[in-house]
Design a protein around this motif. Structure first.
Motif, mmCIF file in Angstrom:
data_model
loop_
_atom_site.group_PDB
_atom_site.id
_atom_site.type_symbol
_atom_site.label_atom_id
_atom_site.label_comp_id
_atom_site.label_asym_id
_atom_site.label_seq_id
_atom_site.Cartn_x
_atom_site.Cartn_y
_atom_site.Cartn_z
ATOM 1 N N UNK A 287 0.859 -1.184 0.000
ATOM 2 C CA UNK A 287 0.000 0.000 0.000
ATOM 3 C C UNK A 287 0.892 1.229 0.000
ATOM 4 N N UNK A 288 0.644 2.128 -0.930
ATOM 5 C CA UNK A 288 1.410 3.363 -1.017
ATOM 6 C C UNK A 288 0.527 4.524 -0.578
ATOM 7 N N UNK A 289 1.027 5.300 0.363
ATOM 8 C CA UNK A 289 0.242 6.376 0.942
ATOM 9 C C UNK A 289 -0.337 5.949 2.274
ATOM 10 N N UNK A 290 -0.511 6.918 3.168
ATOM 11 C CA UNK A 290 -0.963 6.628 4.535
ATOM 12 C C UNK A 290 -2.433 6.247 4.597
ATOM 13 N N UNK A 291 -3.196 6.580 3.563
ATOM 14 C CA UNK A 291 -4.629 6.366 3.618
ATOM 15 C C UNK A 291 -5.383 7.570 4.145
ATOM 16 N N UNK A 292 -4.676 8.649 4.436
ATOM 17 C CA UNK A 292 -5.282 9.897 4.870
ATOM 18 C C UNK A 292 -4.877 10.992 3.884
ATOM 19 N N UNK A 293 -5.818 11.820 3.502
ATOM 20 C CA UNK A 293 -5.548 12.849 2.504
ATOM 21 C C UNK A 293 -4.459 13.795 2.981
ATOM 22 N N UNK A 294 -3.507 14.059 2.085
ATOM 23 C CA UNK A 294 -2.415 14.979 2.389
ATOM 24 C C UNK A 294 -1.490 15.075 1.197
ATOM 25 N N UNK A 295 -0.427 15.826 1.372
ATOM 26 C CA UNK A 295 0.546 16.038 0.297
ATOM 27 C C UNK A 295 1.932 15.937 0.916
ATOM 28 N N UNK A 296 2.431 14.701 0.980
ATOM 29 C CA UNK A 296 3.697 14.467 1.662
ATOM 30 C C UNK A 296 4.510 13.409 0.932
ATOM 31 N N UNK A 297 5.750 13.775 0.575
ATOM 32 C CA UNK A 297 6.687 12.825 -0.011
ATOM 33 C C UNK A 297 7.398 12.056 1.101
ATOM 34 N N UNK A 298 8.160 11.035 0.690
ATOM 35 C CA UNK A 298 8.935 10.262 1.652
ATOM 36 C C UNK A 298 8.666 8.788 1.494
ATOM 37 N N UNK A 299 8.646 8.088 2.599
ATOM 38 C CA UNK A 299 8.396 6.655 2.576
ATOM 39 C C UNK A 299 7.570 6.253 3.787
ATOM 40 N N UNK A 300 6.918 5.123 3.674
ATOM 41 C CA UNK A 300 6.149 4.591 4.788
ATOM 42 C C UNK A 300 4.877 5.357 5.059
ATOM 43 N N UNK A 301 4.474 5.372 6.325
ATOM 44 C CA UNK A 301 3.178 5.919 6.710
ATOM 45 C C UNK A 301 3.135 7.433 6.724
ATOM 46 N N UNK A 302 4.273 8.096 6.540
ATOM 47 C CA UNK A 302 4.284 9.556 6.539
ATOM 48 C C UNK A 302 3.894 10.139 5.183
ATOM 49 N N UNK A 303 3.766 9.319 4.146
ATOM 50 C CA UNK A 303 3.446 9.812 2.812
ATOM 51 C C UNK A 303 1.939 9.971 2.655
ATOM 52 N N UNK A 304 1.545 10.783 1.690
ATOM 53 C CA UNK A 304 0.113 11.011 1.530
ATOM 54 C C UNK A 304 -0.222 11.440 0.108
ATOM 55 N N UNK A 305 -1.359 10.940 -0.375
ATOM 56 C CA UNK A 305 -1.986 11.361 -1.621
ATOM 57 C C UNK A 305 -3.326 12.020 -1.279
ATOM 58 N N UNK A 306 -3.946 12.611 -2.301
ATOM 59 C CA UNK A 306 -5.306 13.117 -2.167
ATOM 60 C C UNK A 306 -6.048 12.828 -3.461
ATOM 61 N N UNK A 307 -7.002 11.905 -3.395
ATOM 62 C CA UNK A 307 -7.794 11.512 -4.562
ATOM 63 C C UNK A 307 -6.901 11.087 -5.727
ATOM 64 N N UNK A 308 -6.018 10.099 -5.535
ATOM 65 C CA UNK A 308 -5.182 9.629 -6.647
ATOM 66 C C UNK A 308 -6.027 9.016 -7.742
ATOM 67 N N UNK A 309 -5.573 9.215 -8.998
ATOM 68 C CA UNK A 309 -6.333 8.723 -10.140
ATOM 69 C C UNK A 309 -5.425 7.945 -11.093
ATOM 70 N N UNK A 310 -5.062 8.518 -12.247
ATOM 71 C CA UNK A 310 -4.363 7.775 -13.290
ATOM 72 C C UNK A 310 -3.011 7.233 -12.865
ATOM 73 N N UNK A 311 -2.657 6.068 -13.437
ATOM 74 C CA UNK A 311 -1.422 5.357 -13.114
ATOM 75 C C UNK A 311 -0.680 5.015 -14.395
ATOM 76 N N UNK A 312 0.656 5.073 -14.336
ATOM 77 C CA UNK A 312 1.476 4.689 -15.488
ATOM 78 C C UNK A 312 2.809 4.168 -14.991
ATOM 79 N N UNK A 313 3.317 3.122 -15.658
ATOM 80 C CA UNK A 313 4.596 2.509 -15.293
ATOM 81 C C UNK A 313 5.684 2.919 -16.273
ATOM 82 N N UNK A 314 6.846 3.279 -15.725
ATOM 83 C CA UNK A 314 8.026 3.570 -16.540
ATOM 84 C C UNK A 314 9.225 3.037 -15.786
ATOM 85 N N UNK A 315 9.796 1.948 -16.323
ATOM 86 C CA UNK A 315 10.914 1.282 -15.651
ATOM 87 C C UNK A 315 10.493 0.888 -14.231
#
Length: 475
Positions: A207-235
């Motif tokens: 699981x990527x992102x803490x599950x709580x809305x926010x805007x935070x880079x990093x790793x683990x539970x301190x990271x945050x998205x808000x309403x993530x949508x489109x996904x794309x893979x590159x390498x």
């Protein structure tokens, strides 16, 4: 109080309130400032206003009341249940009524989504503000009207009660987009503000992102998205259209670290021209596609397709003038209408152009835009046959199918359509599964994977026999 302000029309008693059993009445809200805002659930501009209105109400919690009136663009938005889903998807916590007949809209002289009517403490119409944008003037007006009420001894210092009627509990909440590979399934669990890496049976691996809305880079539970949508893979990077943060983020699949590629956390309206990504603001990115070392972004809030050089870390507009319209042509001479889904097919992007109820093609070589299906911003429906006569209703996703075909998530028709580009025909493939506002598609491992957004689930359709089953995503 000012005698020149007209009395605000009372809200009709017959409105269907979708998230409260205690409908507000303007007559009982004297002493407070009331914002009555008119919106529609398909609009990125309306969606962008929701957090701003919530912040405004929090700042003026002791005297401000916000009321939503939903006036639909599409027939599929008329039912109260559909409006309630839009309310929950956008996380609205003030009372909302469905106004499919536009009765309140007419009473208040509204002509555009979104519009905010400002009512003073005596129930008089102080202003009508159309369009999204800076909330500062509205904030100043609310503060002035509250001070005016206090000065006349009329102000009521009470907080508005939240209005909430939540969706049923489920492992996923309004999943937006998804991306299938031969072994894995990535899901934008948009309502939970996280991205899931699953196997094809739905078992969550990471699981990527803490599950709580926010805007935070990093790793683990301190990271945050808000309403993530489109996904794309590159390498080894998974790129995420972080729509609520007006940003594109990257997930390093080696270590799970999250970084911001572009975007500042707030909407921006500047057109990039071979611009450096650092500090470059975006606006409601909805979907992503990769071709070589270039990332393509459906910038729904700007009605444009952006091209991002992942090596040189620069961006420019591939197509779209910024105007909300359906105009074919070259590059920025063309006009798109809330592009929300992307796929790649034979040297071109296939675009789900949501507000035009259209599917468009954008040639990668020069950005030339042509229309495959769709006739205009207000010409929508549910019809198959020749592309010129076929109709869609607010499609949000596309995926390249076999032999040059294109699957379309015909979102407000609760359907999947299949376009044969060579024959210029559209048909409805037989899928033995009831869909509810599907908004994400991916083709891999002999299957069509569907984000059945309104049903809070993922559906797998076998491309050989058309059989469909729910994928039980679970931690």
């Amino acid at each position: 109080m000012s005698p020149i302000r007209p009395q605000a029309p009372e809200l009709p008693s017959g409105l269907a309130w979708v998230n409260t059993d205690d409908p507000p009445r303007l007559a009982t809200l004297r002493g407070r400032v009331v914002l009555v805002w008119f919106w529609t659930g398909d609009s990125t501009q309306c969606a962008a206003m929701v957090p701003d209105l919530a912040a405004l109400q929090a700042r003026h919690h002791d005297g401000l009341c916000v009321i939503g009136i939903h006036c639909p663009k599409y027939a599929a938005q008329c039912a109260p249940a559909a409006v309630r889903r839009a309310v929950n998807r956008l996380r609205i916590e003030h009372p909302v009524a469905s106004d499919p007949a536009f009765a309140v809209w007419r009473d208040y002289g509204v002509s555009a989504w979104p519009t905010v009517a400002v009512i003073d403490a005596e129930g008089r119409l102080a202003a009508r503000v159309a369009g999204a944008g800076s909330m500062d003037p509205l904030d100043d007006l609310v503060a002035a009207l509250l001070d005016e009420a206090a000065g006349h001894g009329l102000r009521v210092f009470e907080s508005a009660l939240p209005a909430i009627r939540p969706e049923p509990r489920a492992s996923l909440r309004f999943p937006g987009k998804l991306l299938a590979t031969e072994r894995l399934l990535y899901v934008a669990d948009s309502g939970h503000d996280r991205v899931l890496e699953c196997d094809h049976h739905g078992r969550v691996l990471r699981c990527f992102g803490s599950g709580h809305a926010g805007f935070a880079d990093g790793s683990g539970e301190d990271t945050a998205f808000s309403d993530p949508q489109g996904l794309a893979l590159h390498r080894d990077q998974l790129y995420v259209a972080d729509r609520g943060n007006h940003a594109v983020r990257s997930v390093d699949l080696a270590d799970g670290g999250i970084r911001t590629l572009l975007g500042t956390g707030v909407p921006g309206y500047r057109r990039p021209r071979d611009s450096d990504l650092h500090g470059l603001a975006a606006c409601a990115p909805a979907d992503l596609a990769i071709v070589g070392d270039h990332l393509y972004v459906a910038m729904a809030g700007l009605n444009q397709i952006w091209q991002v050089d992942l090596i040189g870390r620069r961006a420019g507009v591939l197509a779209g003038s910024g105007a909300l319209d359906r105009i074919d042509g070259a590059g920025v001479q063309a006009a798109l209408a809330q592009p929300s889904g992307l796929a790649v097919s034979a040297g071109q992007l296939v675009v789900a152009d949501a507000a035009a109820s259209a599917v468009r093609l954008v040639r990668l070589a020069d950005g030339r835009v042509t229309t495959v299906v769709g006739a205009g911003l207000y010409q929508f429906g549910d019809a198959v046959g020749p592309c010129a006569a076929a109709r869609l209703q607010h499609p949000l996703a596309v995926a390249a199918g076999p032999r040059g075909s294109v699957f379309v998530a015909d979102t407000y028709n609760d359907a999947i359509k299949l376009i044969n580009l060579a024959a210029a025909k559209v048909h409805r493939p037989g899928i033995g599964y009831r869909l509810n506002e599907p908004s994400g598609l991916s083709v891999a491992a002999g299957a069509l994977w569907i984000a059945n957004t309104g049903g809070h689930e993922i559906v797998r359709v076998d491309l050989t026999d058309g059989s469909a089953r729910r994928v039980g995503v679970a931690d």
